[in-house]
Motif scaffolding. Structure first.
Motif, PDB file in Angstrom:
ATOM      1  N   TYR A  41       0.835  -1.199   0.000  1.00 18.91           N
ATOM      2  CA  TYR A  41       0.000   0.000   0.000  1.00 18.91           C
ATOM      3  C   TYR A  41       0.873   1.253   0.000  1.00 18.91           C
ATOM      4  N   LEU A  42       1.904   1.262   0.845  1.00 18.54           N
ATOM      5  CA  LEU A  42       2.826   2.394   0.885  1.00 18.54           C
ATOM      6  C   LEU A  42       3.527   2.558  -0.460  1.00 18.54           C
ATOM      7  N   LEU A  43       3.972   1.458  -1.023  1.00 19.09           N
ATOM      8  CA  LEU A  43       4.675   1.487  -2.305  1.00 19.09           C
ATOM      9  C   LEU A  43       3.782   2.048  -3.404  1.00 19.09           C
ATOM     10  N   ASP A  44       2.545   1.613  -3.443  1.00 20.18           N
ATOM     11  CA  ASP A  44       1.654   2.031  -4.528  1.00 20.18           C
ATOM     12  C   ASP A  44       1.189   3.474  -4.370  1.00 20.18           C
ATOM     13  N   ARG A  45       1.079   3.944  -3.133  1.00 17.36           N
ATOM     14  CA  ARG A  45       0.508   5.271  -2.905  1.00 17.36           C
ATOM     15  C   ARG A  45       1.552   6.380  -2.835  1.00 17.36           C
ATOM     16  N   VAL A  46       2.832   6.006  -2.702  1.00 13.14           N
ATOM     17  CA  VAL A  46       3.867   7.022  -2.520  1.00 13.14           C
ATOM     18  C   VAL A  46       4.782   7.153  -3.733  1.00 13.14           C
ATOM     19  N   VAL A  47       5.152   6.028  -4.367  1.00 12.57           N
ATOM     20  CA  VAL A  47       6.151   6.094  -5.432  1.00 12.57           C
ATOM     21  C   VAL A  47       5.504   6.309  -6.796  1.00 12.57           C
ATOM     22  N   THR A  48       6.283   6.888  -7.696  1.00  9.38           N
ATOM     23  CA  THR A  48       5.842   7.102  -9.080  1.00  9.38           C
ATOM     24  C   THR A  48       6.773   6.419 -10.078  1.00  9.38           C
ATOM     25  N   ARG A  49       7.690   5.623  -9.556  1.00 14.34           N
ATOM     26  CA  ARG A  49       8.625   4.888 -10.408  1.00 14.34           C
ATOM     27  C   ARG A  49       9.115   3.683  -9.627  1.00 14.34           C
ATOM     28  N   VAL A  50       9.195   2.542 -10.282  1.00 17.77           N
ATOM     29  CA  VAL A  50       9.630   1.303  -9.637  1.00 17.77           C
ATOM     30  C   VAL A  50      10.908   0.827 -10.314  1.00 17.77           C
ATOM     31  N   VAL A  51      11.932   0.558  -9.510  1.00 20.12           N
ATOM     32  CA  VAL A  51      13.193   0.006 -10.011  1.00 20.12           C
ATOM     33  C   VAL A  51      13.343  -1.390  -9.432  1.00 20.12           C
ATOM     34  N   GLU A  52      13.482  -2.368 -10.313  1.00 17.83           N
ATOM     35  CA  GLU A  52      13.623  -3.758  -9.875  1.00 17.83           C
ATOM     36  C   GLU A  52      15.085  -4.185  -9.970  1.00 17.83           C
ATOM     37  N   VAL A  53      15.598  -4.769  -8.872  1.00 16.06           N
ATOM     38  CA  VAL A  53      16.950  -5.321  -8.853  1.00 16.06           C
ATOM     39  C   VAL A  53      16.830  -6.822  -9.092  1.00 16.06           C
ATOM     40  N   HIS A  54      17.455  -7.284 -10.192  1.00 18.24           N
ATOM     41  CA  HIS A  54      17.317  -8.706 -10.540  1.00 18.24           C
ATOM     42  C   HIS A  54      18.487  -9.119 -11.426  1.00 18.24           C
ATOM     43  N   ASP A  55      19.077 -10.264 -11.105  1.00 14.53           N
ATOM     44  CA  ASP A  55      20.173 -10.819 -11.917  1.00 14.53           C
ATOM     45  C   ASP A  55      21.265  -9.788 -12.185  1.00 14.53           C
ATOM     46  N   GLN A  56      21.658  -9.057 -11.144  1.00 13.64           N
ATOM     47  CA  GLN A  56      22.750  -8.082 -11.192  1.00 13.64           C
ATOM     48  C   GLN A  56      22.461  -6.887 -12.104  1.00 13.64           C
ATOM     49  N   SER A  57      21.174  -6.690 -12.424  1.00 12.85           N
ATOM     50  CA  SER A  57      20.793  -5.573 -13.290  1.00 12.85           C
ATOM     51  C   SER A  57      19.674  -4.772 -12.649  1.00 12.85           C
ATOM     52  N   LEU A  58      19.390  -3.606 -13.221  1.00  9.69           N
ATOM     53  CA  LEU A  58      18.302  -2.739 -12.777  1.00  9.69           C
ATOM     54  C   LEU A  58      17.317  -2.538 -13.918  1.00  9.69           C
ATOM     55  N   SER A  59      16.022  -2.671 -13.615  1.00  8.81           N
ATOM     56  CA  SER A  59      14.971  -2.397 -14.594  1.00  8.81           C
ATOM     57  C   SER A  59      14.077  -1.302 -14.037  1.00  8.81           C
ATOM     58  N   SER A  60      13.887  -0.243 -14.817  1.00  9.91           N
ATOM     59  CA  SER A  60      13.109   0.906 -14.349  1.00  9.91           C
ATOM     60  C   SER A  60      11.746   0.932 -15.030  1.00  9.91           C
ATOM     61  N   HIS A  61      10.697   1.153 -14.222  1.00  9.18           N
ATOM     62  CA  HIS A  61       9.323   1.200 -14.731  1.00  9.18           C
ATOM     63  C   HIS A  61       8.667   2.469 -14.191  1.00  9.18           C
ATOM     64  N   HIS A  62       8.234   3.351 -15.075  1.00 10.00           N
ATOM     65  CA  HIS A  62       7.568   4.573 -14.641  1.00 10.00           C
ATOM     66  C   HIS A  62       6.102   4.280 -14.298  1.00 10.00           C
ATOM     67  N   GLY A  63       5.630   4.889 -13.241  1.00 15.09           N
ATOM     68  CA  GLY A  63       4.265   4.683 -12.776  1.00 15.09           C
ATOM     69  C   GLY A  63       4.247   4.115 -11.369  1.00 15.09           C
ATOM     70  N   THR A  64       3.059   3.807 -10.885  1.00 14.21           N
ATOM     71  CA  THR A  64       2.888   3.262  -9.543  1.00 14.21           C
ATOM     72  C   THR A  64       3.256   1.781  -9.521  1.00 14.21           C
ATOM     73  N   TYR A  65       3.195   1.192  -8.334  1.00 19.98           N
ATOM     74  CA  TYR A  65       3.456  -0.245  -8.213  1.00 19.98           C
ATOM     75  C   TYR A  65       2.401  -1.046  -8.977  1.00 19.98           C
ATOM     76  N   ALA A  66       1.154  -0.586  -8.946  1.00 22.18           N
ATOM     77  CA  ALA A  66       0.101  -1.265  -9.711  1.00 22.18           C
ATOM     78  C   ALA A  66       0.406  -1.197 -11.205  1.00 22.18           C
ATOM     79  N   ASP A  67       0.898  -0.041 -11.677  1.00 27.31           N
ATOM     80  CA  ASP A  67       1.278   0.083 -13.089  1.00 27.31           C
ATOM     81  C   ASP A  67       2.402  -0.896 -13.431  1.00 27.31           C
ATOM     82  N   TYR A  68       3.352  -1.034 -12.513  1.00 28.61           N
ATOM     83  CA  TYR A  68       4.459  -1.973 -12.728  1.00 28.61           C
ATOM     84  C   TYR A  68       3.936  -3.404 -12.859  1.00 28.61           C
ATOM     85  N   LEU A  69       3.015  -3.802 -11.964  1.00 30.54           N
ATOM     86  CA  LEU A  69       2.469  -5.159 -12.030  1.00 30.54           C
ATOM     87  C   LEU A  69       1.751  -5.411 -13.344  1.00 30.54           C
TER      88      LEU A  69
END
Length: 581
Positions: free
Chosen positions: A169-197
């Motif tokens: 809930y905090l993640l979806d209501r506060v952030v406007t960009r999600v960065v995922e750390v996976h396999d030694q890399s970073l993936s950036s997704h603009h939008g809320t956590y719901a948008d990322y999903l």
């Protein structure tokens, strides 16, 4: 305004590469949520941005005079310091410390609990004037009311924010960009956590379609290669090369998914009875006059401020603590399982695989399959190399995942969980929630995670200031909506209390709520049946009669599943409309 750039940075620890040639920019006003599996390197990434962790390669460009405020996941303070020393004379820090229930400045930091240390460090971090605020798991050890306050506080701030949290809930209501750390890399997704999903769902559907087309093309090319050449002495070389390229083409790397398939024991009609139960510490009563009969399929969430007695109530139900008044009776068929917030006493030099083998060499899964300890660890996302690691080298999240496995290996039929979401990554939480949906047994959980309470619990127990325990039907959102009545509206409705009476609450009818509860349990079972049939269908390749039979069964299950999901969505939407008309 650009604040900071990471350009081609890499970072490794001995035998553990974390980041490799990653780049990312952070600008003023960015509100970034960082997600990833436990041990993927989220905290290391935050420390690199904060400047407290060196990099092996690449460069970091910071704007001139960049001010950074940071909260570590496990904060520490210098020996001999008191709360007052840490807070200082800053009025804002003093006010924040008071809001976070740190009211004794003379208390030595060395005597504080882990939760108190985290709240003290959070107060100091929030009080700093900075251009970039970095917070690593700020909701750990906060009660739900304080998390509500923190959500509003962070939403009102203007600095750039870099945040790691498991609170969806905090993640979806506060952030406007999600960065995922996976396999030694970073993936950036603009939008809320719901948008990322939603973006991930679309991407995975596309990948699945691409893989399906690749397999079809392989079948066609293999069939062509098997044919005898007609009117020519050899096959067209380009077709042979094309087939070989398709067959040799590497599939997109698929993530190892967490799999929880551990059974529970049979449970009788009598689970736990609390009769006028009370518990005190010294002269202070924490719980008084608690009355309840726990049902076989209970899904109860316990809420209340820090120190209200949530852990005490769980300990009483588990039989780990005796009451000072009244009586706790535990049914003869009950086998409690405990997943607490305090670490299990595991020897730090013991290897991970040995810890599991000490409990059992082999385990039978819900499906009936027997697996070894190593296979079970793999299902819990421990690679072969990680199984050889010692417990002391595990990250906080990996340690929690191991302790969860040990608790479920005991096959409990009463599961008592004290702050289970602390330090678990979002993927683990999602699988755990799905598992608990279909799990056969009684569940009681004390949690500050509002999403988890909504997702898993059908009833809420609130511990009141006088030590009483009040039952509230519904999950966290229903409880919160009923509790937050303004004085004006309460007076207008003819009552002066903070909690609406049952007559004033708007909710589903009894039959609709019962249907919704049944669907919540049956959908995971249908999903599991669908997966089982798909596996059986794949194994029956070549057996025409068996394939036809299984295909019919699979079609029927899919149809039932679609109907159940549609009805669940319909009832859920109606419940939401009634809570917030």
């Amino acid at each position: 305004m650009h604040l900071l750039s990471l350009e081609g940075i890499s970072k490794s620890f001995p035998e553990n590469p974390v980041l490799e040639n990653v780049s990312l920019g952070i600008s003023a006003g960015d509100r970034i949520g960082v997600i990833g599996r436990n041990g993927s390197g989220k905290s290391t990434f935050l420390a690199i941005v904060a400047g407290t962790e060196d990099i092996d390669d690449g460069s970091i460009v910071r704007s001139r005079g960049l001010r950074v405020g940071a909260l570590d996941q496990d904060p520490t303070f210098a020996p001999g310091m008191t709360v007052g020393d840490v807070v200082g004379d800053d009025r804002q820090a003093i006010a924040l410390a008071d809001r976070l229930d740190l009211t004794e400045p003379s208390v030595a930091c060395s005597t504080l609990s882990g939760g108190q240390r985290k709240r003290l460090a959070l107060a100091v971090a929030l009080a700093q004037e900075c251009d970039l605020l970095i917070l690593d798991e700020p909701t750990n050890h906060l009660d739900v009311d304080t998390i509500d306050w923190l959500e509003d506080h962070l939403s009102s701030r203007r600095e750039a924010l870099l945040l790691v949290t498991h609170d969806r809930y905090l993640l979806d209501r506060v952030v406007t960009r999600v960065v995922e750390v996976h396999d030694q890399s970073l993936s950036s997704h603009h939008g809320t956590y719901a948008d990322y999903l939603e973006a991930v769902a679309v991407r995975e559907a596309h990948d699945s379609a691409v893989e399906h087309r690749r397999r079809q093309r392989i079948k066609i090319e293999l069939e062509w290669l098997r044919r005898s050449p007609k009117a020519r002495t050899s096959k067209a070389r380009y077709r042979v090369n094309q087939a070989q390229d398709l067959i040799g083409e590497r599939r997109r790397k698929v993530r190892q998914e967490l799999s929880i398939d551990l059974p529970s024991r049979r449970i009788g009609s009598k689970v736990v009875n609390l009769d006028n139960v009370g518990k005190r510490y010294g002269r202070t009563w924490v719980l008084r006059h608690v009355e309840h009969r726990l049902s076989q399929d209970a899904r109860i969430g316990i809420v209340g401020p820090n120190g209200a007695g949530k852990t005490t109530l769980l300990n009483l139900m588990a039989g780990r603590l005796d009451p000072d008044e009244g009586k706790v009776t535990i049914g003869s068929t009950v086998h409690p399982g405990w997943y607490g917030q305090d670490p299990r006493p595991l020897a730090p030099n013991t290897r991970v695989h040995a810890v599991v083998r000490e409990q059992a060499d082999e385990v039978r899964l819900e499906s009936g399959i027997r697996v070894s300890g190593a296979q079970l660890l793999e299902r819990f996302q421990f690679t072969r190399d990680q199984q050889q690691s010692v417990v002391g080298d595990l990250s906080g999240g990996e340690r929690r995942r191991l302790e969860l496995l040990l608790s479920l290996m005991e096959a409990p039929n009463l599961l008592l969980m004290d702050e289970p979401t602390n330090d678990l990554d979002l993927g683990t939480l999602t699988v755990l929630e799905e598992y608990l949906d279909a799990w056969e047994g009684a569940l009681v959980v004390a949690s500050h995670d509002r999403y988890f309470l909504d997702r898993v619990c059908s009833d809420i127990f609130s511990i009141e200031p006088d030590g009483s325990v009040v039952h509230h039907p519904g999950g966290w959102t229903a409880y919160r909506s009923a509790s937050l009545v303004t004085p004006a509206s309460a007076t207008k409705e003819g009552g002066g209390g903070k909690i609406r009476s049952k007559q004033q609450r708007r909710k589903l009818t009894y039959n609709d709520q019962r249907e919704l509860d049944q669907l919540t349990k049956s959908i995971p079972r249908l999903e599991r049946r669908r997966k089982d049939l798909e596996g059986m269908l794949a194994a029956a390749a070549g057996d025409y009669g068996r394939t036809v039979e299984l295909s019919g069964d699979l079609a029927a299950v899919i149809a039932d599943l679609e109907l159940a999901e549609d009805r669940w969505l319909e009832l859920s939407a109606e419940a939401d409309r009634l809570v917030d008309p």
